[in-house]
Design a protein around this motif. Structure first.
Motif, PDB file in Angstrom:
ATOM      1  N   LEU A  17       0.829  -1.209   0.000  1.00  0.00           N
ATOM      2  CA  LEU A  17       0.000   0.000   0.000  1.00  0.00           C
ATOM      3  C   LEU A  17       0.862   1.257   0.000  1.00  0.00           C
ATOM      4  CD1 LEU A  17      -2.829  -1.119   2.433  1.00  0.00           C
ATOM      5  CD2 LEU A  17      -2.959  -0.895  -0.045  1.00  0.00           C
ATOM      6  N   ASP A  18       2.008   1.218   0.697  1.00  0.00           N
ATOM      7  CA  ASP A  18       2.919   2.366   0.680  1.00  0.00           C
ATOM      8  C   ASP A  18       3.496   2.588  -0.715  1.00  0.00           C
ATOM      9  OD1 ASP A  18       2.488   2.899   3.353  1.00  0.00           O
ATOM     10  OD2 ASP A  18       4.297   1.830   4.028  1.00  0.00           O
ATOM     11  N   ARG A  19       3.845   1.506  -1.404  1.00  0.00           N
ATOM     12  CA  ARG A  19       4.338   1.631  -2.783  1.00  0.00           C
ATOM     13  C   ARG A  19       3.256   2.207  -3.695  1.00  0.00           C
ATOM     14  NH1 ARG A  19       6.056  -3.854  -2.599  1.00  0.00           N
ATOM     15  NH2 ARG A  19       4.819  -4.206  -4.468  1.00  0.00           N
ATOM     16  N   LEU A  20       2.019   1.776  -3.485  1.00  0.00           N
ATOM     17  CA  LEU A  20       0.920   2.282  -4.302  1.00  0.00           C
ATOM     18  C   LEU A  20       0.709   3.774  -4.070  1.00  0.00           C
ATOM     19  CD1 LEU A  20      -1.499   1.859  -6.212  1.00  0.00           C
ATOM     20  CD2 LEU A  20      -2.841   1.289  -4.202  1.00  0.00           C
ATOM     21  N   THR A  21       0.688   4.208  -2.826  1.00  0.00           N
ATOM     22  CA  THR A  21       0.486   5.638  -2.552  1.00  0.00           C
ATOM     23  C   THR A  21       1.669   6.460  -3.066  1.00  0.00           C
ATOM     24  OG1 THR A  21       1.321   5.326  -0.308  1.00  0.00           O
ATOM     25  CG2 THR A  21      -1.062   5.327  -0.595  1.00  0.00           C
ATOM     26  N   ALA A  22       2.883   5.924  -2.965  1.00  0.00           N
ATOM     27  CA  ALA A  22       4.040   6.635  -3.501  1.00  0.00           C
ATOM     28  C   ALA A  22       3.925   6.773  -5.023  1.00  0.00           C
ATOM     29  CB  ALA A  22       5.325   5.903  -3.133  1.00  0.00           C
ATOM     30  N   ARG A  23       3.463   5.736  -5.651  1.00  0.00           N
ATOM     31  CA  ARG A  23       3.287   5.767  -7.107  1.00  0.00           C
ATOM     32  C   ARG A  23       2.210   6.785  -7.494  1.00  0.00           C
ATOM     33  NH1 ARG A  23       4.950   2.808 -11.775  1.00  0.00           N
ATOM     34  NH2 ARG A  23       3.880   3.960 -13.395  1.00  0.00           N
ATOM     35  N   LEU A  24       1.144   6.850  -6.719  1.00  0.00           N
ATOM     36  CA  LEU A  24       0.088   7.838  -7.002  1.00  0.00           C
ATOM     37  C   LEU A  24       0.606   9.246  -6.827  1.00  0.00           C
ATOM     38  CD1 LEU A  24      -3.030   6.155  -5.356  1.00  0.00           C
ATOM     39  CD2 LEU A  24      -2.635   6.501  -7.774  1.00  0.00           C
ATOM     40  N   LYS A  25       1.498   9.467  -5.861  1.00  0.00           N
ATOM     41  CA  LYS A  25       2.052  10.799  -5.657  1.00  0.00           C
ATOM     42  C   LYS A  25       3.041  11.182  -6.761  1.00  0.00           C
ATOM     43  CE  LYS A  25       1.563  10.787  -0.657  1.00  0.00           C
ATOM     44  NZ  LYS A  25       2.256  10.700   0.631  1.00  0.00           N
ATOM     45  N   GLN A  26       3.703  10.180  -7.373  1.00  0.00           N
ATOM     46  CA  GLN A  26       4.662  10.430  -8.443  1.00  0.00           C
ATOM     47  C   GLN A  26       3.999  10.950  -9.702  1.00  0.00           C
ATOM     48  OE1 GLN A  26       6.697   6.799  -9.249  1.00  0.00           O
ATOM     49  NE2 GLN A  26       8.231   7.081  -7.641  1.00  0.00           N
TER      50      GLN A  26
END
Length: 128
Positions: A115-124
């Protein structure tokens, strides 16, 4: 003059069906009212075939739909919706990480990392 197959079928139906009905009625020795009835039924069938052919060959009318939104308008809304969808999973993973069982803690850690990777990807992603 060349005809396309649907037009040729229509012409054949309009001409041939009543003629064949007349020949059939006369060939079997039917009375004049019966022959007239057969020719009328054949003409009705030919008319139905003709109308059916024109409705099948005409393109369907375009339905009025909303124009598609450009990607830059859809992207922030989509990202917001995805964050809203994953937030309960993030809360549940945080609760699971507090459990004393090492297997549950490992599973919670895996979920949190994903989930942290997903949110980081959304912020990118650039926000148009």
């Amino acid at each position: 003059m060349t005809s396309s197959p649907p037009q040729l079928r229509t012409i054949l139906a309009v001409i041939c069906l009543p003629v064949l009905a007349c020949l059939l009625g006369l060939g079997t020795g039917a009375s004049r009212p019966v022959v007239t009835l057969l020719v009328g039924l054949a003409a009705a069938c030919a008319a139905w075939i003709t109308t059916r052919q024109t409705t099948l060959t005409q393109p369907a009318p375009e339905t009025a739909s909303a124009p598609p939104q450009p990607m830059q308008e859809q992207d922030p809304k989509l990202r917001h919706d995805i964050r809203g969808i994953i937030s309960p999973a993030m809360l549940a993973a945080e609760q699971l990480s507090l459990n004393q069982d090492p297997a549950v803690q490992k599973a919670a850690s895996t979920i949190n990392d994903s989930l942290d990777r997903l949110t980081a990807r959304l912020k990118q992603r650039p926000s148009g």
